[in-house]
Design a protein around this motif. Structure first.
Motif, PDB file in Angstrom:
ATOM      1  N   MET A   1       0.845  -1.199   0.000  1.00  0.00           N
ATOM      2  CA  MET A   1       0.000   0.000   0.000  1.00  0.00           C
ATOM      3  C   MET A   1       0.879   1.247   0.000  1.00  0.00           C
ATOM      4  N   LYS A   2       0.529   2.186  -0.899  1.00  0.00           N
ATOM      5  CA  LYS A   2       1.262   3.445  -0.961  1.00  0.00           C
ATOM      6  C   LYS A   2       0.331   4.541  -1.450  1.00  0.00           C
ATOM      7  N   LEU A   3       0.350   5.683  -0.773  1.00  0.00           N
ATOM      8  CA  LEU A   3      -0.426   6.841  -1.191  1.00  0.00           C
ATOM      9  C   LEU A   3       0.530   7.999  -1.445  1.00  0.00           C
ATOM     10  N   TYR A   4       0.592   8.446  -2.694  1.00  0.00           N
ATOM     11  CA  TYR A   4       1.381   9.609  -3.049  1.00  0.00           C
ATOM     12  C   TYR A   4       0.474  10.830  -3.099  1.00  0.00           C
ATOM     13  N   MET A   5       0.861  11.894  -2.416  1.00  0.00           N
ATOM     14  CA  MET A   5       0.195  13.178  -2.543  1.00  0.00           C
ATOM     15  C   MET A   5       1.070  14.018  -3.474  1.00  0.00           C
ATOM     16  N   VAL A   6       0.658  14.122  -4.725  1.00  0.00           N
ATOM     17  CA  VAL A   6       1.544  14.617  -5.779  1.00  0.00           C
ATOM     18  C   VAL A   6       1.225  16.068  -6.147  1.00  0.00           C
ATOM     19  N   SER A   7       2.212  16.926  -6.028  1.00  0.00           N
ATOM     20  CA  SER A   7       2.084  18.320  -6.464  1.00  0.00           C
ATOM     21  C   SER A   7       2.404  18.406  -7.954  1.00  0.00           C
ATOM     22  N   LEU A   8       1.512  19.057  -8.702  1.00  0.00           N
ATOM     23  CA  LEU A   8       1.666  19.124 -10.156  1.00  0.00           C
ATOM     24  C   LEU A   8       2.282  20.430 -10.652  1.00  0.00           C
ATOM     25  N   GLY A   9       2.493  21.402  -9.765  1.00  0.00           N
ATOM     26  CA  GLY A   9       3.030  22.678 -10.217  1.00  0.00           C
ATOM     27  C   GLY A   9       1.931  23.646 -10.620  1.00  0.00           C
ATOM     28  N   PRO A  10       2.317  24.807 -11.182  1.00  0.00           N
ATOM     29  CA  PRO A  10       1.388  25.921 -11.385  1.00  0.00           C
ATOM     30  C   PRO A  10       0.631  25.944 -12.706  1.00  0.00           C
ATOM     31  N   GLY A  11       0.400  24.804 -13.316  1.00  0.00           N
ATOM     32  CA  GLY A  11      -0.442  24.782 -14.516  1.00  0.00           C
ATOM     33  C   GLY A  11       0.260  24.382 -15.794  1.00  0.00           C
ATOM     34  N   ASP A  12       1.570  24.515 -15.862  1.00  0.00           N
ATOM     35  CA  ASP A  12       2.367  24.083 -17.012  1.00  0.00           C
ATOM     36  C   ASP A  12       2.861  22.670 -16.726  1.00  0.00           C
ATOM     37  N   TYR A  13       2.422  21.696 -17.505  1.00  0.00           N
ATOM     38  CA  TYR A  13       2.764  20.308 -17.195  1.00  0.00           C
ATOM     39  C   TYR A  13       4.268  20.046 -17.257  1.00  0.00           C
ATOM     40  N   GLU A  14       5.011  20.914 -17.946  1.00  0.00           N
ATOM     41  CA  GLU A  14       6.464  20.741 -18.008  1.00  0.00           C
ATOM     42  C   GLU A  14       7.149  21.145 -16.698  1.00  0.00           C
ATOM     43  N   LEU A  15       6.419  21.771 -15.797  1.00  0.00           N
ATOM     44  CA  LEU A  15       6.999  22.176 -14.516  1.00  0.00           C
ATOM     45  C   LEU A  15       6.807  21.130 -13.424  1.00  0.00           C
ATOM     46  N   ILE A  16       6.306  19.957 -13.767  1.00  0.00           N
ATOM     47  CA  ILE A  16       6.213  18.870 -12.803  1.00  0.00           C
ATOM     48  C   ILE A  16       7.620  18.339 -12.514  1.00  0.00           C
ATOM     49  N   THR A  17       7.850  17.862 -11.304  1.00  0.00           N
ATOM     50  CA  THR A  17       9.164  17.313 -10.969  1.00  0.00           C
ATOM     51  C   THR A  17       9.294  15.870 -11.460  1.00  0.00           C
ATOM     52  N   ILE A  18      10.515  15.420 -11.602  1.00  0.00           N
ATOM     53  CA  ILE A  18      10.763  14.033 -12.006  1.00  0.00           C
ATOM     54  C   ILE A  18      10.194  13.076 -10.965  1.00  0.00           C
ATOM     55  N   LYS A  19      10.339  13.418  -9.702  1.00  0.00           N
ATOM     56  CA  LYS A  19       9.825  12.564  -8.630  1.00  0.00           C
ATOM     57  C   LYS A  19       8.307  12.438  -8.714  1.00  0.00           C
ATOM     58  N   ALA A  20       7.625  13.541  -9.010  1.00  0.00           N
ATOM     59  CA  ALA A  20       6.170  13.507  -9.139  1.00  0.00           C
ATOM     60  C   ALA A  20       5.759  12.658 -10.338  1.00  0.00           C
ATOM     61  N   LEU A  21       6.465  12.819 -11.436  1.00  0.00           N
ATOM     62  CA  LEU A  21       6.162  12.027 -12.631  1.00  0.00           C
ATOM     63  C   LEU A  21       6.331  10.540 -12.360  1.00  0.00           C
ATOM     64  N   ARG A  22       7.403  10.171 -11.688  1.00  0.00           N
ATOM     65  CA  ARG A  22       7.637   8.756 -11.379  1.00  0.00           C
ATOM     66  C   ARG A  22       6.555   8.198 -10.463  1.00  0.00           C
ATOM     67  N   ALA A  23       6.080   9.013  -9.530  1.00  0.00           N
ATOM     68  CA  ALA A  23       5.002   8.561  -8.652  1.00  0.00           C
ATOM     69  C   ALA A  23       3.744   8.252  -9.460  1.00  0.00           C
ATOM     70  N   LEU A  24       3.419   9.123 -10.407  1.00  0.00           N
ATOM     71  CA  LEU A  24       2.251   8.895 -11.264  1.00  0.00           C
ATOM     72  C   LEU A  24       2.434   7.635 -12.104  1.00  0.00           C
ATOM     73  N   GLN A  25       3.611   7.467 -12.647  1.00  0.00           N
ATOM     74  CA  GLN A  25       3.888   6.295 -13.480  1.00  0.00           C
ATOM     75  C   GLN A  25       3.843   4.999 -12.681  1.00  0.00           C
ATOM     76  N   ASN A  26       4.215   5.067 -11.417  1.00  0.00           N
ATOM     77  CA  ASN A  26       4.262   3.875 -10.571  1.00  0.00           C
ATOM     78  C   ASN A  26       2.950   3.592  -9.848  1.00  0.00           C
ATOM     79  N   SER A  27       1.978   4.476  -9.990  1.00  0.00           N
ATOM     80  CA  SER A  27       0.691   4.295  -9.323  1.00  0.00           C
ATOM     81  C   SER A  27      -0.220   3.383 -10.132  1.00  0.00           C
ATOM     82  N   ASP A  28      -1.095   2.691  -9.430  1.00  0.00           N
ATOM     83  CA  ASP A  28      -2.089   1.851 -10.108  1.00  0.00           C
ATOM     84  C   ASP A  28      -3.277   2.669 -10.579  1.00  0.00           C
TER      85      ASP A  28
END
Length: 220
Positions: A1-28
């Motif tokens: 079990m894992k819950l990521y609370m992921v910050s996406l940044g201020p509206g530009d999808y290119e401003l997401i962090t690598i860590k946030a992107l990996r969390a999304l990719q690793n989520s079910d």
């Protein structure tokens, strides 16, 4: 079990962090807030960012709508928490996404407070992933700093006159005593964040030992 609370940044999808992107990719599955009672995403900037990320980085995840009326009522946050708990019956890893940075005027900590009270296992297996703030982005747009040298800056909500004030104390000198640092709430000492020797003290250290030290006085 894992819950990521992921910050996406201020509206530009290119401003997401690598860590946030990996969390999304690793989520079910990904929990995406929407203001629409019918759970549609027609007005959801958050949903558009997730769609762009999945398209550009070639991954697909089930989307769980999280009805989020901006009423700031406990029952609304409880509904979202219940949705998260229910979703764990089907998925092992979830991401809940929020615009900007989770630490600044975000739903994230309202939810985590309830989760901490109601489901200790989920809370202990949660991780908050920070993001770029709107004011950091705005500063970069006009090439003007928020603070330099010995300057400071304040975040002031305009909808109320009297508000609580969490304070960040930075740029101390090694060897300085901290008795003059005021303490209004719960103060933490952070040393060497994200570097070798990272230490977090749940108090105010009496003396600064490392250059990369900051103090945060959390007031709620």
């Amino acid at each position: 079990m894992k819950l990521y609370m992921v910050s996406l940044g201020p509206g530009d999808y290119e401003l997401i962090t690598i860590k946030a992107l990996r969390a999304l990719q690793n989520s079910d599955a990904i929990c995406v807030p929407t203001k629409s009672p019918d759970h549609s995403f027609n007005r959801s900037m958050t949903y558009k960012i997730i769609q762009k990320l999945m398209e550009e980085f070639d991954f697909v995840k089930p989307i769980i709508p999280m009805y989020t009326p901006m009423h700031f009522k406990t029952e609304d946050w409880q509904y979202q928490v219940d949705t998260i708990h229910k979703s764990f019956q089907e998925y092992k890893t979830l991401s809940f996404v929020t615009l900007g940075d989770s630490a600044v005027y975000s739903t994230v900590y309202y939810l985590l407070d309830l989760i901490k009270e109601q489901n200790h296992v989920v809370y202990e297996n949660s991780e908050v992933i920070p993001g770029v703030t709107s004011f950091s982005n705005a500063s970069a747009k006009v090439k003007k700093p928020l603070c330099v040298g010995d300057g400071s800056f304040s975040i002031v909500p305009l909808h109320k006159e009297n508000v609580v004030n969490t304070t960040v104390f930075m740029r101390p000198k090694i060897g300085m005593q901290t008795d003059k640092i005021p303490e209004k709430g719960t103060i933490y000492t952070f040393e060497n964040l994200n570097f070798k020797g990272e230490t977090i003290h749940k108090n105010k250290k009496e003396k600064v030992d490392k250059y990369m030290t900051l103090f945060i006085d959390f007031v709620q």
